[in-house]
Motif scaffolding. Structure first.
Motif, PDB file in Angstrom:
ATOM      1  N   CYS A 181      -1.720   0.492  -6.382  1.00 60.89           N
ATOM      2  CA  CYS A 181      -2.783  -0.148  -5.598  1.00 60.89           C
ATOM      3  C   CYS A 181      -2.579  -1.653  -5.492  1.00 60.89           C
ATOM      4  CB  CYS A 181      -4.151   0.164  -6.188  1.00 60.89           C
ATOM      5  SG  CYS A 181      -4.436  -0.506  -7.830  1.00 60.89           S
ATOM      6  N   LEU A 182      -1.873  -2.253  -6.443  1.00 60.03           N
ATOM      7  CA  LEU A 182      -1.587  -3.688  -6.370  1.00 60.03           C
ATOM      8  C   LEU A 182      -0.577  -3.978  -5.259  1.00 60.03           C
ATOM      9  CD1 LEU A 182      -1.421  -4.531 -10.179  1.00 60.03           C
ATOM     10  CD2 LEU A 182      -3.361  -4.780  -8.612  1.00 60.03           C
ATOM     11  N   HIS A 192      -6.365 -10.561  -8.091  1.00 60.35           N
ATOM     12  CA  HIS A 192      -5.505 -10.586  -6.905  1.00 60.35           C
ATOM     13  C   HIS A 192      -6.138 -11.413  -5.796  1.00 60.35           C
ATOM     14  CE1 HIS A 192      -2.874  -9.220  -3.689  1.00 60.35           C
ATOM     15  NE2 HIS A 192      -2.088  -8.660  -4.615  1.00 60.35           N
ATOM     16  N   GLU A 193      -5.344 -12.179  -5.093  1.00 61.51           N
ATOM     17  CA  GLU A 193      -5.873 -13.068  -4.058  1.00 61.51           C
ATOM     18  C   GLU A 193      -6.490 -12.311  -2.886  1.00 61.51           C
ATOM     19  OE1 GLU A 193      -2.852 -15.488  -2.377  1.00 61.51           O
ATOM     20  OE2 GLU A 193      -1.634 -13.803  -1.666  1.00 61.51           O
ATOM     21  N   ALA A 194      -6.142 -11.034  -2.711  1.00 57.76           N
ATOM     22  CA  ALA A 194      -6.708 -10.266  -1.600  1.00 57.76           C
ATOM     23  C   ALA A 194      -8.140  -9.799  -1.878  1.00 57.76           C
ATOM     24  CB  ALA A 194      -5.827  -9.053  -1.302  1.00 57.76           C
ATOM     25  N   ARG A 243      -0.394  -6.425   0.632  1.00 56.67           N
ATOM     26  CA  ARG A 243      -0.257  -6.381   2.092  1.00 56.67           C
ATOM     27  C   ARG A 243      -1.552  -6.736   2.824  1.00 56.67           C
ATOM     28  NH1 ARG A 243       2.446  -1.665   0.331  1.00 56.67           N
ATOM     29  NH2 ARG A 243       0.733  -0.304   1.010  1.00 56.67           N
ATOM     30  N   GLN A 244      -2.605  -7.085   2.071  1.00 56.42           N
ATOM     31  CA  GLN A 244      -3.891  -7.404   2.688  1.00 56.42           C
ATOM     32  C   GLN A 244      -4.105  -8.924   2.742  1.00 56.42           C
ATOM     33  OE1 GLN A 244      -5.096  -4.575   3.889  1.00 56.42           O
ATOM     34  NE2 GLN A 244      -3.440  -3.603   2.708  1.00 56.42           N
ATOM     35  N   PRO A 245      -4.883  -9.395   3.730  1.00 52.62           N
ATOM     36  CA  PRO A 245      -5.155 -10.841   3.817  1.00 52.62           C
ATOM     37  C   PRO A 245      -5.965 -11.335   2.615  1.00 52.62           C
ATOM     38  CG  PRO A 245      -5.686  -9.717   5.881  1.00 52.62           C
ATOM     39  CD  PRO A 245      -5.448  -8.648   4.869  1.00 52.62           C
ATOM     40  N   PRO A 246      -5.911 -12.622   2.325  1.00 58.48           N
ATOM     41  CA  PRO A 246      -6.674 -13.174   1.198  1.00 58.48           C
ATOM     42  C   PRO A 246      -8.176 -12.907   1.336  1.00 58.48           C
ATOM     43  CG  PRO A 246      -5.065 -14.759   1.984  1.00 58.48           C
ATOM     44  CD  PRO A 246      -5.072 -13.643   2.979  1.00 58.48           C
ATOM     45  N   ARG A 272     -10.498   8.649   8.738  1.00 62.49           N
ATOM     46  CA  ARG A 272     -11.040   7.562   9.573  1.00 62.49           C
ATOM     47  C   ARG A 272     -10.818   6.185   8.967  1.00 62.49           C
ATOM     48  NH1 ARG A 272     -15.466  11.201   9.684  1.00 62.49           N
ATOM     49  NH2 ARG A 272     -16.676   9.798   8.344  1.00 62.49           N
ATOM     50  N   THR A 273     -10.725   6.105   7.663  1.00 63.17           N
ATOM     51  CA  THR A 273     -10.633   4.791   7.004  1.00 63.17           C
ATOM     52  C   THR A 273      -9.244   4.517   6.426  1.00 63.17           C
ATOM     53  OG1 THR A 273     -11.412   5.737   4.904  1.00 63.17           O
ATOM     54  CG2 THR A 273     -13.078   4.822   6.392  1.00 63.17           C
ATOM     55  N   LYS A 274      -8.266   5.319   6.758  1.00 63.02           N
ATOM     56  CA  LYS A 274      -6.951   5.181   6.132  1.00 63.02           C
ATOM     57  C   LYS A 274      -6.284   3.847   6.422  1.00 63.02           C
ATOM     58  CE  LYS A 274      -4.465   7.518   9.882  1.00 63.02           C
ATOM     59  NZ  LYS A 274      -3.597   8.681  10.243  1.00 63.02           N
ATOM     60  N   ASP A 275      -6.648   3.194   7.523  1.00 70.11           N
ATOM     61  CA  ASP A 275      -6.020   1.913   7.858  1.00 70.11           C
ATOM     62  C   ASP A 275      -6.676   0.714   7.167  1.00 70.11           C
ATOM     63  OD1 ASP A 275      -4.175   3.167   9.514  1.00 70.11           O
ATOM     64  OD2 ASP A 275      -5.475   3.007  11.288  1.00 70.11           O
ATOM     65  N   ILE A 276      -7.885   0.903   6.649  1.00 67.86           N
ATOM     66  CA  ILE A 276      -8.583  -0.230   6.017  1.00 67.86           C
ATOM     67  C   ILE A 276      -8.921   0.014   4.554  1.00 67.86           C
ATOM     68  CG2 ILE A 276      -9.587  -1.052   8.185  1.00 67.86           C
ATOM     69  CD1 ILE A 276     -12.242   0.247   7.249  1.00 67.86           C
TER      70      ILE A 276
END
Length: 609
Positions: free
Chosen positions: A260-261, A359-361, A266-269, A339-343
Motif C-alpha cells: 500500500c505504500l 507518507h506525504e500523500a 503514486r498519489q499526489p501530496p 467503481r472506486t478502483k481508480d481512486i
C-alpha cells in the motif's frame, strides 16, 4: 565492599513493565522503555499476557532493542466469566488472577537484574500487590490514554457515590476541572452500566491509582492545556502526574515494505484519506456500507484497512485478534470495488499505520479515536475525521472535536451524506476543516518540541528519574575522623551527604560529630562537618574500593566537591547563598541546581548513611 556488592552497584537499573492486552497499551510502554534506555541507561522487561500472544505482538516484541526483554505470563482460565464479559472485565480478572505468578516473575528478576521499579498500566493496578510482595522499591502507574481519561478515573470514586443513575442518562455533561464537558453517553463505555462487573472493576482500579508513587501519562500539554495545568499541580493524597508523551512507534525499518505504500507513492501530496479503526475495531454491517458509499460520494482518494463486520454488531470484536474473521470485501456495497478502483485502495484487516500517516500523500485520517492513533496522527500533522467505537474513544472524540478542535466528528446517525461532508471539509480545508488543519499543524509542532532536549516531555521524564530516583544499595565501611582547620575554633556539626551522580557528590545540611562512609553506585561517600564561618573542614576517607579521596564543603554559602582517583573526575560548585536560606530548604535548592547544571545527569537521592 565485597565483590558481589560491587558487581550489583555496577549493573544498570532495571524496570519491569506489565502490559495489559492491546497494542495500544504495548506500543507506548515499549517506546517508554526505549526512551529510558537511550537517555538514562535503564534496561527493561515487558511482561505480557498469554491471551494476547498473537503473531503481530510476537513480531513487535522481537523487533525491540537488546536493552528491552519480554516474557509472557502463564495462561489463565476465564471461562467462568461467561461470553458477555467486557474486555475491561477480562483484562482486570486476568491481571488479578495472575498476581501470584507475577510475584514469582518479579522475584526472579530481582535475582537476575538490578530491579529498581515496576510500572503497571491502567488495568494492572492490582499487580502492585505483586511488586510489594517481591520487594520492588518503586511502583508507577502508566496511563496510555490522555489527561481527560485520567481525570475521570481520579474522580470516579466520588462520582460513584454522588451521582445517582447512569452516565448515559445525565441531562447535563460531566464537568471536571480543566476538562471539556463530556456528555454522559460519551463517557467511556466501561462506565455506562453500573450493574455490569466492568463498572465495579473501573471504580476499583480508580481507587488503586492513588497507591502509585507517580502517574505517567502518554499525552502532551498542548493538546489538553487546561487539564495539564490542573493535574500537574500537586494535590494532597494524589500521586504526582507527569505528561511524558507523545509516545508512539518510532519506526518499523526492519519490516518488509507494504504494497500500500507503493500505491501511496503514486498519489499526489495530501490527497488520500486513510481509513482505519485500529487493531481491535470493526463496524456493524450497515455502518460499513454507509462508510463505503460516503467515501464514494466524496470522489476523494482513500486507503481503507477494511475488516469484516461482526454479525452481532460488537464493535470491539477484533480486540484480541486483529485479523478479519471473514472476507471483508463480501460486505461492501455491490459494485463499490469496481467503481472506486481508480481512486481507492482496499487493504484487508491491516495497514502499516505509522508509515501511512508519515507518507506525504496522506492528507486526512478517518480514525476510531484510540489515543495511540490520535497521537500518531498529530505527530505526523494529519487532520482527523472522528468515528469513535468503544472504550474511551467517544470522550476522546469530544475532546478532539469540541475542545482542541483537531478533528471533525461524524454524526451519530452515520449516514453516507454526513460521512462524505465531514471527509470533504477536512480534506479540502473548507468550513471547519480549515480550523482543524491549522490546529493540527500547530499541535504537530508542539508535539515535536515536547520531545526535544529541554522540551516538556523530556523534562517531565527527567523529573520522574530525579524526584523518584532509582534504588541505591550501599555498604557501611567505617567511621572517619574530621580534620580541624587551624583557622577555625568554633566547630559545629552541620553537614551530611545528600546526593550523588555518576561523578559528583553534593553535601547538604544534617549533623554528626563523626561521619560515616558508605558506597553508592561504586563511589565511596561520607558525611563531614563544617562551620558556618566559611572555614573549611576537611574529611579524608580511605576505602578499599576507591582509595584516598577528599571531600570539602562550605555550609550554606557554597558546596564544592572534588573526587580524586575516581573515573570522570569533575568538580561542582553550587551557590547556596540566597537571602533567608534555611537548612530545611536544602533539598529543593540541591534539586534545582542539579537540574539546571546537569540537565541530562541521572542523579540520586542517597540514603542517610
Amino acid at each position: 565492599m565485597d565483590a558481589n556488592s560491587t558487581a550489583e552497584a555496577r549493573r544498570p537499573p532495571h524496570v519491569a513493565m506489565l502490559v495489559t492486552p492491546g497494542m495500544g497499551h504495548l506500543i507506548p510502554l515499549a517506546e517508554l522503555a526505549k526512551r529510558l534506555a537511550a537517555r538514562h541507561g535503564v534496561t527493561a522487561t515487558l511482561i505480557t499476557f498469554a491471551s494476547t500472544a498473537s503473531a503481530p505482538q510476537r513480531a513487535f516484541l522481537a523487533s525491540l532493542p537488546p536493552a528491552i526483554a519480554s516474557l509472557s505470563l502463564p495462561p489463565v482460565d476465564l471461562s467462568d466469566l461467561g461470553p458477555g464479559a467486557t474486555i475491561e472485565t477480562l483484562m482486570s480478572e486476568e491481571c488479578a488472577r495472575l498476581v501470584p505468578a507475577l510475584t514469582g516473575v518479579l522475584s526472579a528478576l530481582r535475582e537476575t537484574t538490578r530491579l529498581v521499579a515496576y510500572v503497571a498500566d491502567l488495568f494492572g493496578a492490582d499487580s502492585f500487590d505483586a511488586a510489594v510482595a517481591a520487594g520492588v522499591p518503586r511502583r508507577y502507574l502508566f496511563h496510555p490514554g490522555n489527561l481527560h481519561g485520567l481525570m475521570i478515573m481520579l474522580h470516579l470514586p466520588e462520582l460513584d457515590v454522588s451521582m445517582p443513575g447512569e452516565f448515559r442518562d445525565l441531562a447535563e455533561p460531566v464537568r471536571l476541572p480543566g476538562c471539556v464537558p463530556i456528555p454522559g453517553p460519551d463517557v467511556m463505555s466501561g462506565l455506562q452500566d453500573k450493574s455490569d462487573p466492568c463498572y465495579r472493576w473501573m471504580v476499583h482500579h480508580a481507587r488503586l491509582y492513588r497507591e502509585s508513587e507517580a502517574i505517567l501519562v502518554n499525552s502532551f500539554d498542548a493538546v489538553e492545556p487546561d487539564a495539564a495545568r490542573v493535574l500537574t499541580h500537586p494535590e494532597p493524597g494524589r500521586p504526582p502526574v507527569y505528561n511524558i508523551g507523545p509516545l508512539i512507534r518510532a519506526d518499523a525499518n526492519d519490516e518488509p515494505r507494504a504494497a500500500c505504500l507503493d500505491w501511496l507513492d503514486r498519489q499526489p501530496p495530501k490527497s488520500v484519506i486513510f481509513v482505519s479503526f485500529g487493531s481491535g475495531g470493526s463496524l456493524p454491517t450497515e455502518h460499513m456500507r454507509e462508510l463505503a458509499l460516503g467515501l464514494e460520494l466524496t470522489g476523494q482518494r482513500f486507503l481503507w484497512a477494511v475488516r469484516s463486520p461482526s454479525d452481532e454488531g460488537t464493535v470491539n470484536a477484533n480486540y484480541y485478534d486483529a485479523e478479519s474473521k471473514k472476507d471483508p470485501m463480501a460486505y461492501l456495497p455491490e459494485g463499490f470495488v469496481e467503481r472506486t478502483k481508480d481512486i481507492g485502495l482496499l487493504v484487508p484487516s491491516w495497514a502499516p499505520q505509522t508509515e501511512v500517516l508519515a507518507h506525504e500523500a496522506t492528507g486526512g485520517f478517518l480514525v476510531h479515536c484510540g489515543w495511540n492513533s490520535v497521537l500518531e496522527s498529530l505527530v505526523h500533522g494529519v487532520p482527523m475525521v472522528a468515528w469513535p467505537l468503544f472504550a474511551e474513544q467517544r470522550q476522546n472524540a469530544v475532546m478532539l472535536s469540541e475542545g482542541v478542535r483537531a478533528a471533525m466528528r461524524v454524526p451519530a446517525t452515520k449516514r453516507k451524506e454526513e460521512i462524505a461532508a465531514a471527509v470533504r471539509e477536512v480534506m479540502t480545508g473548507q468550513g471547519k476543516g480549515a480550523e482543524v488543519r491549522a490546529k493540527v499543524a500547530a499541535l504537530q509542532k508542539a508535539a515535536k518540541e515536547a520531545l526535544l532536549e529541554g522540551g516538556a516531555a523530556t523534562t517531565a521524564l527527567d523529573e520522574v528519574i530525579s524526584h523518584h530516583p532509582r534504588a541505591v544499595q550501599y555498604t557501611l565501611l567505617e567511621n572517619f575522623t574530621l580534620v580541624k582547620s587551624p583557622s577555625n575554633s568554633k566547630a559545629k556539626s552541620c553537614s551530611r551527604l545528600f546526593a550523588v551522580t555518576a561523578d559528583t557528590v553534593v553535601l547538604a545540611d544534617g549533623g554528626a560529630t563523626h561521619g560515616k562512609v558508605g558506597v553508592v553506585d561504586g563511589h565511596a561517600v561520607g558525611t563531614c562537618r563544617c562551620c558556618v564561618s566559611k572555614t573549611w573542614w576537611k574529611a579524608q576517607v580511605v576505602s578499599p574500593m576507591s582509595g584516598h579521596h577528599r571531600l570539602s564543603a562550605t555550609m550554606w554559602v557554597s558546596v564544592e566537591v572534588t573526587q580524586n582517583d575516581l573515573r570522570s573526575m569533575r568538580p561542582v560548585h553550587l551557590d547556596f547563598s540566597p537571602k533567608g536560606f534555611q537548612p530545611a530548604d536544602t533539598e529543593g535548592i540541591i534539586h534545582r541546581h542539579l537540574s539546571e547544571q546537569f540537565p541530562t545527569t541521572d542523579y540520586l537521592t542517597a540514603p542517610v548513611i
